[in-house]
Design a protein around this motif. Structure first.
Motif, PDB file in Angstrom:
ATOM      1  N   GLU A 166      64.603 -34.268 -19.016  1.00  0.00           N
ATOM      2  CA  GLU A 166      64.755 -33.020 -19.754  1.00  0.00           C
ATOM      3  C   GLU A 166      66.184 -32.913 -20.260  1.00  0.00           C
ATOM      4  O   GLU A 166      67.124 -33.364 -19.603  1.00  0.00           O
ATOM      5  CB  GLU A 166      64.425 -31.825 -18.860  1.00  0.00           C
ATOM      6  N   LYS A 167      66.323 -32.286 -21.411  1.00  0.00           N
ATOM      7  CA  LYS A 167      67.650 -32.057 -21.978  1.00  0.00           C
ATOM      8  C   LYS A 167      67.633 -30.724 -22.699  1.00  0.00           C
ATOM      9  O   LYS A 167      66.648 -30.388 -23.358  1.00  0.00           O
ATOM     10  CB  LYS A 167      68.010 -33.184 -22.942  1.00  0.00           C
ATOM     11  N   LYS A 168      68.727 -29.978 -22.567  1.00  0.00           N
ATOM     12  CA  LYS A 168      68.778 -28.643 -23.165  1.00  0.00           C
ATOM     13  C   LYS A 168      70.060 -28.466 -23.951  1.00  0.00           C
ATOM     14  O   LYS A 168      71.122 -28.959 -23.556  1.00  0.00           O
ATOM     15  CB  LYS A 168      68.697 -27.595 -22.050  1.00  0.00           C
ATOM     16  N   ASP A 169      69.951 -27.774 -25.089  1.00  0.00           N
ATOM     17  CA  ASP A 169      71.118 -27.460 -25.898  1.00  0.00           C
ATOM     18  C   ASP A 169      70.908 -26.061 -26.450  1.00  0.00           C
ATOM     19  O   ASP A 169      70.201 -25.868 -27.433  1.00  0.00           O
ATOM     20  CB  ASP A 169      71.280 -28.478 -27.029  1.00  0.00           C
ATOM     21  N   GLN A 170      71.492 -25.085 -25.795  1.00  0.00           N
ATOM     22  CA  GLN A 170      71.379 -23.674 -26.175  1.00  0.00           C
ATOM     23  C   GLN A 170      69.905 -23.276 -26.206  1.00  0.00           C
ATOM     24  O   GLN A 170      69.248 -23.304 -25.166  1.00  0.00           O
ATOM     25  CB  GLN A 170      72.105 -23.421 -27.487  1.00  0.00           C
ATOM     26  N   ARG A 171      69.357 -22.915 -27.371  1.00  0.00           N
ATOM     27  CA  ARG A 171      67.974 -22.436 -27.433  1.00  0.00           C
ATOM     28  C   ARG A 171      66.948 -23.563 -27.545  1.00  0.00           C
ATOM     29  O   ARG A 171      65.750 -23.309 -27.606  1.00  0.00           O
ATOM     30  CB  ARG A 171      67.804 -21.499 -28.628  1.00  0.00           C
ATOM     31  N   ILE A 172      67.415 -24.784 -27.594  1.00  0.00           N
ATOM     32  CA  ILE A 172      66.513 -25.920 -27.813  1.00  0.00           C
ATOM     33  C   ILE A 172      66.476 -26.791 -26.562  1.00  0.00           C
ATOM     34  O   ILE A 172      67.523 -27.052 -25.954  1.00  0.00           O
ATOM     35  CB  ILE A 172      66.986 -26.751 -29.020  1.00  0.00           C
ATOM     36  N   ALA A 173      65.282 -27.237 -26.198  1.00  0.00           N
ATOM     37  CA  ALA A 173      65.128 -28.142 -25.066  1.00  0.00           C
ATOM     38  C   ALA A 173      64.061 -29.175 -25.399  1.00  0.00           C
ATOM     39  O   ALA A 173      63.148 -28.912 -26.194  1.00  0.00           O
ATOM     40  CB  ALA A 173      64.736 -27.380 -23.807  1.00  0.00           C
ATOM     41  N   VAL A 174      64.198 -30.338 -24.816  1.00  0.00           N
ATOM     42  CA  VAL A 174      63.196 -31.381 -24.969  1.00  0.00           C
ATOM     43  C   VAL A 174      62.829 -31.901 -23.588  1.00  0.00           C
ATOM     44  O   VAL A 174      63.711 -32.041 -22.722  1.00  0.00           O
ATOM     45  CB  VAL A 174      63.693 -32.517 -25.893  1.00  0.00           C
ATOM     46  N   THR A 175      61.542 -32.138 -23.369  1.00  0.00           N
ATOM     47  CA  THR A 175      61.067 -32.703 -22.116  1.00  0.00           C
ATOM     48  C   THR A 175      60.346 -34.008 -22.404  1.00  0.00           C
ATOM     49  O   THR A 175      59.735 -34.173 -23.466  1.00  0.00           O
ATOM     50  CB  THR A 175      60.108 -31.736 -21.395  1.00  0.00           C
ATOM     51  N   LEU A 176      60.427 -34.933 -21.474  1.00  0.00           N
ATOM     52  CA  LEU A 176      59.810 -36.254 -21.620  1.00  0.00           C
ATOM     53  C   LEU A 176      58.994 -36.587 -20.383  1.00  0.00           C
ATOM     54  O   LEU A 176      59.503 -36.488 -19.265  1.00  0.00           O
ATOM     55  CB  LEU A 176      60.898 -37.310 -21.836  1.00  0.00           C
ATOM     56  N   ASN A 177      57.756 -36.988 -20.593  1.00  0.00           N
ATOM     57  CA  ASN A 177      56.890 -37.462 -19.518  1.00  0.00           C
ATOM     58  C   ASN A 177      56.510 -38.901 -19.857  1.00  0.00           C
ATOM     59  O   ASN A 177      55.600 -39.142 -20.659  1.00  0.00           O
ATOM     60  CB  ASN A 177      55.649 -36.564 -19.406  1.00  0.00           C
ATOM     61  N   LYS A 178      57.221 -39.863 -19.249  1.00  0.00           N
ATOM     62  CA  LYS A 178      56.991 -41.272 -19.598  1.00  0.00           C
ATOM     63  C   LYS A 178      55.619 -41.763 -19.146  1.00  0.00           C
ATOM     64  O   LYS A 178      55.001 -42.610 -19.793  1.00  0.00           O
ATOM     65  CB  LYS A 178      58.084 -42.143 -18.992  1.00  0.00           C
ATOM     66  N   THR A 179      55.142 -41.223 -18.036  1.00  0.00           N
ATOM     67  CA  THR A 179      53.843 -41.655 -17.526  1.00  0.00           C
ATOM     68  C   THR A 179      52.737 -41.318 -18.512  1.00  0.00           C
ATOM     69  O   THR A 179      51.857 -42.128 -18.808  1.00  0.00           O
ATOM     70  CB  THR A 179      53.558 -40.997 -16.166  1.00  0.00           C
ATOM     71  N   ALA A 180      52.813 -40.108 -19.047  1.00  0.00           N
ATOM     72  CA  ALA A 180      51.803 -39.646 -20.001  1.00  0.00           C
ATOM     73  C   ALA A 180      52.137 -40.056 -21.432  1.00  0.00           C
ATOM     74  O   ALA A 180      51.337 -39.814 -22.348  1.00  0.00           O
ATOM     75  CB  ALA A 180      51.660 -38.131 -19.910  1.00  0.00           C
ATOM     76  N   LYS A 181      53.324 -40.628 -21.647  1.00  0.00           N
ATOM     77  CA  LYS A 181      53.804 -40.989 -22.992  1.00  0.00           C
ATOM     78  C   LYS A 181      53.763 -39.769 -23.902  1.00  0.00           C
ATOM     79  O   LYS A 181      53.188 -39.785 -25.003  1.00  0.00           O
ATOM     80  CB  LYS A 181      52.987 -42.157 -23.564  1.00  0.00           C
ATOM     81  N   HIS A 182      54.452 -38.730 -23.429  1.00  0.00           N
ATOM     82  CA  HIS A 182      54.370 -37.435 -24.076  1.00  0.00           C
ATOM     83  C   HIS A 182      55.752 -36.779 -24.032  1.00  0.00           C
ATOM     84  O   HIS A 182      56.456 -36.864 -23.024  1.00  0.00           O
ATOM     85  CB  HIS A 182      53.339 -36.616 -23.285  1.00  0.00           C
ATOM     86  N   PHE A 183      56.177 -36.163 -25.150  1.00  0.00           N
ATOM     87  CA  PHE A 183      57.429 -35.408 -25.138  1.00  0.00           C
ATOM     88  C   PHE A 183      57.271 -34.168 -26.006  1.00  0.00           C
ATOM     89  O   PHE A 183      56.418 -34.134 -26.914  1.00  0.00           O
ATOM     90  CB  PHE A 183      58.627 -36.262 -25.567  1.00  0.00           C
ATOM     91  N   SER A 184      58.044 -33.150 -25.700  1.00  0.00           N
ATOM     92  CA  SER A 184      57.867 -31.845 -26.332  1.00  0.00           C
ATOM     93  C   SER A 184      59.208 -31.226 -26.699  1.00  0.00           C
ATOM     94  O   SER A 184      60.210 -31.444 -26.021  1.00  0.00           O
ATOM     95  CB  SER A 184      57.137 -30.878 -25.395  1.00  0.00           C
ATOM     96  N   LEU A 185      59.170 -30.426 -27.745  1.00  0.00           N
ATOM     97  CA  LEU A 185      60.333 -29.631 -28.183  1.00  0.00           C
ATOM     98  C   LEU A 185      60.039 -28.175 -27.894  1.00  0.00           C
ATOM     99  O   LEU A 185      58.964 -27.673 -28.241  1.00  0.00           O
ATOM    100  CB  LEU A 185      60.571 -29.831 -29.683  1.00  0.00           C
ATOM    101  N   HIS A 186      60.996 -27.519 -27.262  1.00  0.00           N
ATOM    102  CA  HIS A 186      60.855 -26.102 -26.948  1.00  0.00           C
ATOM    103  C   HIS A 186      61.994 -25.349 -27.626  1.00  0.00           C
ATOM    104  O   HIS A 186      63.172 -25.685 -27.425  1.00  0.00           O
ATOM    105  CB  HIS A 186      60.940 -25.874 -25.441  1.00  0.00           C
ATOM    106  N   ILE A 187      61.645 -24.335 -28.416  1.00  0.00           N
ATOM    107  CA  ILE A 187      62.653 -23.473 -29.036  1.00  0.00           C
ATOM    108  C   ILE A 187      62.421 -22.069 -28.506  1.00  0.00           C
ATOM    109  O   ILE A 187      61.330 -21.507 -28.651  1.00  0.00           O
ATOM    110  CB  ILE A 187      62.543 -23.471 -30.577  1.00  0.00           C
ATOM    111  N   THR A 188      63.442 -21.500 -27.879  1.00  0.00           N
ATOM    112  CA  THR A 188      63.324 -20.138 -27.357  1.00  0.00           C
ATOM    113  C   THR A 188      64.039 -19.159 -28.288  1.00  0.00           C
ATOM    114  O   THR A 188      64.881 -19.563 -29.104  1.00  0.00           O
ATOM    115  CB  THR A 188      63.931 -20.028 -25.949  1.00  0.00           C
ATOM    116  N   GLU A 189      63.658 -17.891 -28.171  1.00  0.00           N
ATOM    117  CA  GLU A 189      64.289 -16.818 -28.964  1.00  0.00           C
ATOM    118  C   GLU A 189      64.383 -17.221 -30.439  1.00  0.00           C
ATOM    119  O   GLU A 189      65.455 -17.191 -31.036  1.00  0.00           O
ATOM    120  CB  GLU A 189      65.673 -16.500 -28.403  1.00  0.00           C
ATOM    121  N   THR A 190      63.260 -17.568 -31.011  1.00  0.00           N
ATOM    122  CA  THR A 190      63.252 -18.077 -32.383  1.00  0.00           C
ATOM    123  C   THR A 190      63.823 -17.066 -33.368  1.00  0.00           C
ATOM    124  O   THR A 190      63.701 -15.844 -33.189  1.00  0.00           O
ATOM    125  CB  THR A 190      61.836 -18.464 -32.820  1.00  0.00           C
TER     126      THR A 190
END
Lengths: 115, 113
Positions: free
Chosen positions: B56-80
């Motif tokens: 996982e990595k976060k930069d202010q309102r933006i975060a990204v998560t990585l699940n290598k087992t599932a080969k899946h990653f996501s972008l999260h934007i808060t307080e859009t």
């Protein structure tokens, strides 16, 4: 402006004509990439250079497309005998290779329209 | 072959809500996952990236998560905010040493004021 630059920004040509685009990467960046982007799609990898060596070409790239990077600085992408299906945005990106996960910085693109 | 799938293709949220964009990749040896934001008529701009040794990595309102087992990653934007409205692309760098990126199809995010 010290970012990646591309010229021309727009190109309109008739089917069958040849076109050439230029990309100037960020200085000291030794890797240069070409991508193609059509409307509503993500960029699609075409080819890449490390210094002056062209190290990979997409299998999707027909033999009408050729790219060069003499002296490892700017690069040109030429399309011969253009077809209407070549109409797209051609994006250039550069990076400084420190690891295999170097950040790519994109230029503004050249929009090609083939009539 | 190398492939990145991105969902949803469009996303509309109210200002202040959170937005989540998801991507899956096919090459299990992929080791780098950047996210780019592209405004209309502009170049793609890197907003955040994550490498395969991090979950996982976060930069202010933006975060990204990585699940290598599932080969899946996501972008999260808060307080859009309305200025977050743009097309977002995920990408993966497949195995090998080229650094080339395989992009998803893009998500058009609309933040309504």
């Amino acid at each position: 402006d010290t970012g990646v630059s591309q010229n021309p920004r727009h190109k309109i040509t008739k089917r069958g004509q040849n076109v050439t685009f230029r990309c100037d990467p960020i200085s000291e960046h030794n890797r240069l990439y070409w991508y193609r982007q059509t409307l509503g799609q993500g960029p699609e990898f075409l080819t890449y250079f490390q210094n002056e060596a062209q190290l990979e070409k997409s299998r999707l790239l027909s033999d009408r497309f050729s790219a060069e990077r003499p002296k490892g600085s700017f690069s040109t992408l030429e399309i011969q005998r253009t077809e209407q299906g070549d109409s797209a945005m051609y994006l250039c990106a550069s990076s400084f290779r420190q690891t295999s996960t170097d950040t790519q910085y994109f230029g503004p693109g050249t929009r090609l329209t083939v009539l | 072959g190398e492939n990145v799938e991105q969902h949803p293709s469009t996303l509309s949220v109210q200002e202040g809500d959170s937005a989540v964009i998801k991507c899956t990749y096919s090459d299990s040896a992929s080791n780098y996952f950047p996210w780019y934001k592209q405004e209309l008529g502009k170049r793609p701009q890197l907003i955040i990236d994550i490498r395969s040794n991090v979950g996982e990595k976060k930069d202010q309102r933006i975060a990204v998560t990585l699940n290598k087992t599932a080969k899946h990653f996501s972008l999260h934007i808060t307080e859009t905010q309305p200025e977050d409205s743009a097309v977002y692309f995920c990408a993966a760098s497949p195995s090998g040493n080229t650094g080339k990126l395989i992009f998803g199809q893009g998500t058009t995010l609309q933040v309504k004021p």
